[in-house]
Every structure is written in C-alpha cells, then in structure tokens.
Enzyme design. Structure first.
Site, PDB file in Angstrom:
ATOM      1  CB  SER A 220     -13.979  -5.315  -0.182  1.00 30.46           C
ATOM      2  OG  SER A 220     -12.919  -4.852  -0.644  1.00 30.46           O
ATOM      3  N   PRO A 221     -16.080  -5.567   3.065  1.00 27.06           N
ATOM      4  CG  PRO A 221     -15.922  -4.915   5.320  1.00 27.06           C
ATOM      5  CD  PRO A 221     -15.120  -4.886   4.191  1.00 27.06           C
TER       6      PRO A 221
ATOM      7  N   GLY B  13     -17.454  -0.048  -1.360  1.00 30.36           N
ATOM      8  CA  GLY B  13     -18.126   1.115  -1.069  1.00 30.36           C
ATOM      9  C   GLY B  13     -19.491   1.189  -1.650  1.00 30.36           C
TER      10      GLY B  13
ATOM     11  CE1 TYR C  33      -2.892  -3.085   0.355  1.00 29.10           C
ATOM     12  CE2 TYR C  33      -3.369  -2.366   2.651  1.00 29.10           C
ATOM     13  CZ  TYR C  33      -3.620  -3.429   1.455  1.00 29.10           C
ATOM     14  OH  TYR C  33      -4.426  -4.454   1.679  1.00 29.10           O
TER      15      TYR C  33
END
Length: 345
Positions: free
Chosen positions: A209-210, A214, A63
């Site tokens: 990414s639950p 988004g 990242y």
C-alpha cells in the site's frame, strides 16, 4: 507525468534475492477492492509488467481465496522461470467474515504445497508468513519453513506485519530475506522500531500500500470508486473527520507534484523509493495506464528539501490504518509465546 526509464534492480535482503526495484501487487486483481477483474485483462497486465522490466510479483493464498495465485500461475506460464520472482504468503484466511491466523508446522507445509500447485511452479522465490500466529512460537513456524528451503520448495523466507522481537527470533532460526509492511506518506508507524531492526539484520523491506490504498494517487476521488464490499470503507483514515483532514494533505502532495512535473502517485512512490536501496515497494493496480504511471516513479528524483517537505505533509495524515476488527493483526500485536511453552506442551 514523469516517463519511465529502465527499471533498475535491487538486492532484497542479504541472501541473494535480486528483484526489480518496484514490484506489482496482484491482490486487487482478485480480492478486497470489489469484484474480481476480467482474467484476460489481468494476464495482459502481468505480461506487460514482465516486458517493462517489473519482475517481482506479490500474491497470497488468501487472495480470492486461491484465485489470485491461480491467475498469476496462468499469466506466468511460458515466461522464463528465472526471469521473474514470485512472492506469495500463507498464514491467514477468512472464516465467517473474520480473519483466522494459523502457523503450526502441518499448516505451513499444507499451504506451501497448495500454493506450488496453484502457481504451477516447483519453487516459490519468496514465501512470507502473512500474519503472525500469536499462539505458536515463531521459531516453530520458521523451523518448518527452513525445512521447505532445504527441500527446495522455497528459496527465501519473509515475514509480514511482524514485530521487532518476532523478526529477531525468526532470523535466529533461519535468515529472513524480507519483511513486508505498510509504509508510505500515508502510514509511517514502522519507522521507529521495525525498519531499524530490518536494517540491523540485513533484511529487505517491501512496502505494501505505498500509495495509501489509492488515496495518494487520486485523493478523495478514490472513495467514489469503492464498491459496497470494498475493504477500504472500514478503514478509519477514509472516514469522517479523518478523511476531511487527509484531503488537505493530498492537495499539498498534488501541488508539489505539479511543480515537479509528475503525478501525485509518482511523487508518493518516489518518496518510498528514496528511503534506501533495500526498499522495494509493491503498488497494486488493475490498469496498464496506472501501472505505467507507477513505474515512472523510478525517474523522479527528490532533493533533501523535497523529502523534508513531503514528511511535513505526511504528519498531517490522521486515522488508524486498520479497522478495530483487524487491529490485532498489525505488527504491534505480533508477539508469539516462547519456544519453551511449545516444547513442554
């Protein structure tokens, strides 16, 4: 909107790692979703998370690269070390715009040393293999991680996007504490094989990414906020006919959320949290107001009927979760050669 209650704790895996029931994914603060966010604002957000009771922070050396670990290290300086749990990852980097995966012992060790320096800590709480190197037996990669545990440089070992076979082979070398995978109403392909394997072996589950990158938070409006270099522009679920179909699913989530007196993102996160006490989602955000909203999901209680309704809605979601260039990085392709092939070479 549901207001947050005290953030409960959960045991992640069966080796003793205790974390907040919801974590904070830090990737978007530095990478992928456009331009890096202002450092003072991100440090303020991380401090707010600790104060709120969210103590489980997720980052990776890729990242930035590296800048996200540096940011998290700065933010946690002065915070009592035992109060937070730091998870980072190694094993993938970007060269010439393409992902490169590596898991040989020398690389494992070099990455760990680099992350320790950038995070300014003596020991990483949870160290993940970010993506599986299909040219190196997983026993070799985890064997080096085992040495790092014995040396006190990491406490617990995790895998990300790993197949059931890879998980079993890794766990036989050293107990795996957590497997990180994409899991939400938006993506459920791990439910048939990966999650049952984790539960059989006593391995914790960390959904990334639950909120469907988004989409489950704001629906189709999410496309309006994407910059030109936003990774999500390449994801099939956000494109063409798939995107049009997925709008319908979001509207149904929104309707149910309104009936419940919560937001769509809280409802989506509550569905993940209701999957079991071995599940700790790590929604990412760069805004304190969104963070507060996410934490409020711990107060949302769902009935079996509401869970079933949400799963019916989830069946409407269409599209692959990775673009073609990245599909080989998914757990379905994460099988490594046998150990004998490495030993005889």
């Amino acid at each position: 909107m549901a207001s947050a209650k005290a953030v409960p704790r959960r045991n992640l895996g069966s080796q003793g790692l205790d974390v907040s029931a919801i974590g904070l994914g830090c990737m978007g603060m530095s990478w992928i979703l456009g331009h890096p966010k202002p450092e003072p604002e991100m440090i303020k957000l991380i401090h707010h998370a600790v104060h709120t009771g969210v103590t489980f922070f997720d980052t990776s050396d890729v990242y930035g690269p590296h800048t996200n670990e540096i940011l998290l290290g700065k933010a946690l300086k002065g915070v009592t070390r035992e109060k937070v749990q730091v998870a980072t990852k190694f094993g993938t980097r970007v060269e010439d715009g393409k992902p490169v995966v590596q898991g040989d012992p020398a690389y494992v060790r070099a990455c760990c040393e680099g992350s320790l320096k950038r995070l300014e800590i003596d020991c990483i709480d949870l160290y993940y293999v970010h993506r599986i190197d299909t040219t190196v037996p997983i026993e070799v990669t985890v064997g080096e991680l085992k040495k790092l545990v014995e040396e006190g440089k990491i406490k617990y070992i995790g895998l990300s996007e790993a197949s059931p076979n890879t998980i079993r082979r890794a766990h036989a070398v050293h107990p795996i504490t957590a497997v990180q995978l994409e899991w939400s109403l938006w993506t459920r392909d791990s439910e048939e094989e990966v999650i049952p394997t984790c539960r059989e072996l006593g391995i914790g589950i960390v959904p990334y990414s639950p909120l469907g990158q988004g989409f489950l938070a704001v629906g189709p409006k999410v496309a309006e906020s994407m910059t030109e270099n936003d990774f999500r522009r390449t994801v099939p679920k956000f494109q063409g006919e798939n995107f049009e179909r997925n709008k319908t699913a979001y509207e149904r989530v929104k309707e149910l959320a309104e009936k419940k007196g919560c937001t769509p993102s809280q409802l989506a996160l509550a569905w993940v949290l209701h999957q079991g006490d071995d599940v700790v989602p790590i929604p990412g955000t760069t805004r304190i107001e969104n963070f507060n909203e996410n934490v409020g999901a711990v107060s949302v209680s769902l009935t079996p009927q509401e869970m079933a309704e949400l799963e019916t809605i989830a069946s409407l979601i269409k599209g692959e979760r990775f673009p073609e260039a990245h599909i080989k990085l998914s757990w379905k392709h994460a099988n490594t050669p046998p150990l004998s092939s490495w030993e005889s070479s």
